[in-house]
Design a protein around this motif. Structure first.
Motif: not given
Length: 250
Positions: A38-40, A193-194, A200-202
């Motif tokens: 899910m985090l990939t 940063l973006h 992190l939101q996948g």
């Protein structure tokens, strides 16, 4: 008289995990695998598939306002070079376009456009000041700029950069913007940063670069050249198809 039989002592049997503990370990491994999947980061799907993306070669017209596409007699700075000025083997872009436009007075604008569907911290749109420096230019100035009249009504303003770069051969006044996912990026920190927040939101975000420049005789001519360059970029954006605008602008 029969021989006495001896029995070897039996030691304690190795204890296995109780079935409840085994089940708990299995479930934890399953949850970890699901979380990793899910985090990939993944690129958002393209309606109709990747082949449905507009082709820049076709989407960018040969006539933009007073400017007409002409054969290029001047080699442009490449869109993807390494620190030694060599072209990258692993091309970060899905599409690139390098063109020269000329008006009736013989003035020329160099246009460079690039688009990539998937960006990461390692593979992302290359900033022009990095590419210019890599091929021997000296960056004399680099300043954030709001590129007026480029954004369509009701869309975010286009925050880009203006640059003056000089080589042993010539000097260029450059205006550009980089769309990095859902922002316009004006520096490398914004970019990292973006991409980190999106990762992190996948999500893997796409990105685009639009660069226009004019050769000038002296760095002092840059301020007079920028309005013409930015006017060209405004006409360029207005001439794009809606599908191409969606690739290059917010």
């Amino acid at each position: 008289m029969s021989a006495a039989t001896t029995t070897a002592p039996v030691g304690p049997r190795p204890a296995g995990l109780p079935w409840r503990s085994s089940l708990a370990v299995f479930l934890l491994m399953l949850l970890a695998a699901a979380a990793a999947w899910m985090l990939t980061p993944r690129a958002p799907p393209v309606p109709g598939g990747a082949d449905a993306l507009p082709r820049l070669e076709m989407a960018v017209p040969s006539v933009i306002g007073e400017w007409q596409l002409v054969p290029s007699l001047r080699e442009q700075v490449d869109l993807a070079v390494d620190g030694d000025g060599e072209r990258l083997i692993n091309q970060p872009y899905d599409q690139t376009l390098l063109r020269t436009y000329q008006n009736a007075r013989g003035e020329q604008i160099l246009l460079a456009v690039a688009y990539t569907r998937q960006q990461s911290q390692e593979v992302k749109v290359h900033r022009p000041e990095v590419c210019y420096t890599a091929v021997g230019f000296e960056v004399l100035s680099l300043d954030p700029a709001r590129l007026t009249n480029v954004a369509a009504a009701g869309t975010p303003p286009v925050d880009g950069m203006r640059m003056v770069a000089r080589s042993v051969h010539h000097t260029e006044a450059v205006s550009y913007w980089i769309r990095m996912g859902s922002i316009y990026s004006q520096n490398a920190v914004d970019t990292r940063l973006h991409l980190l927040a999106e990762g992190l939101q996948g999500r893997l975000r796409d990105g685009a670069l639009v660069r226009a420049s004019r050769v000038i005789a002296d760095p002092g001519e840059a301020q007079a050249a920028y309005p013409q360059i930015d006017g060209f970029l405004a006409e360029f954006a207005a001439a794009l198809t809606p599908e191409a605008r969606a690739l290059l602008l917010l």
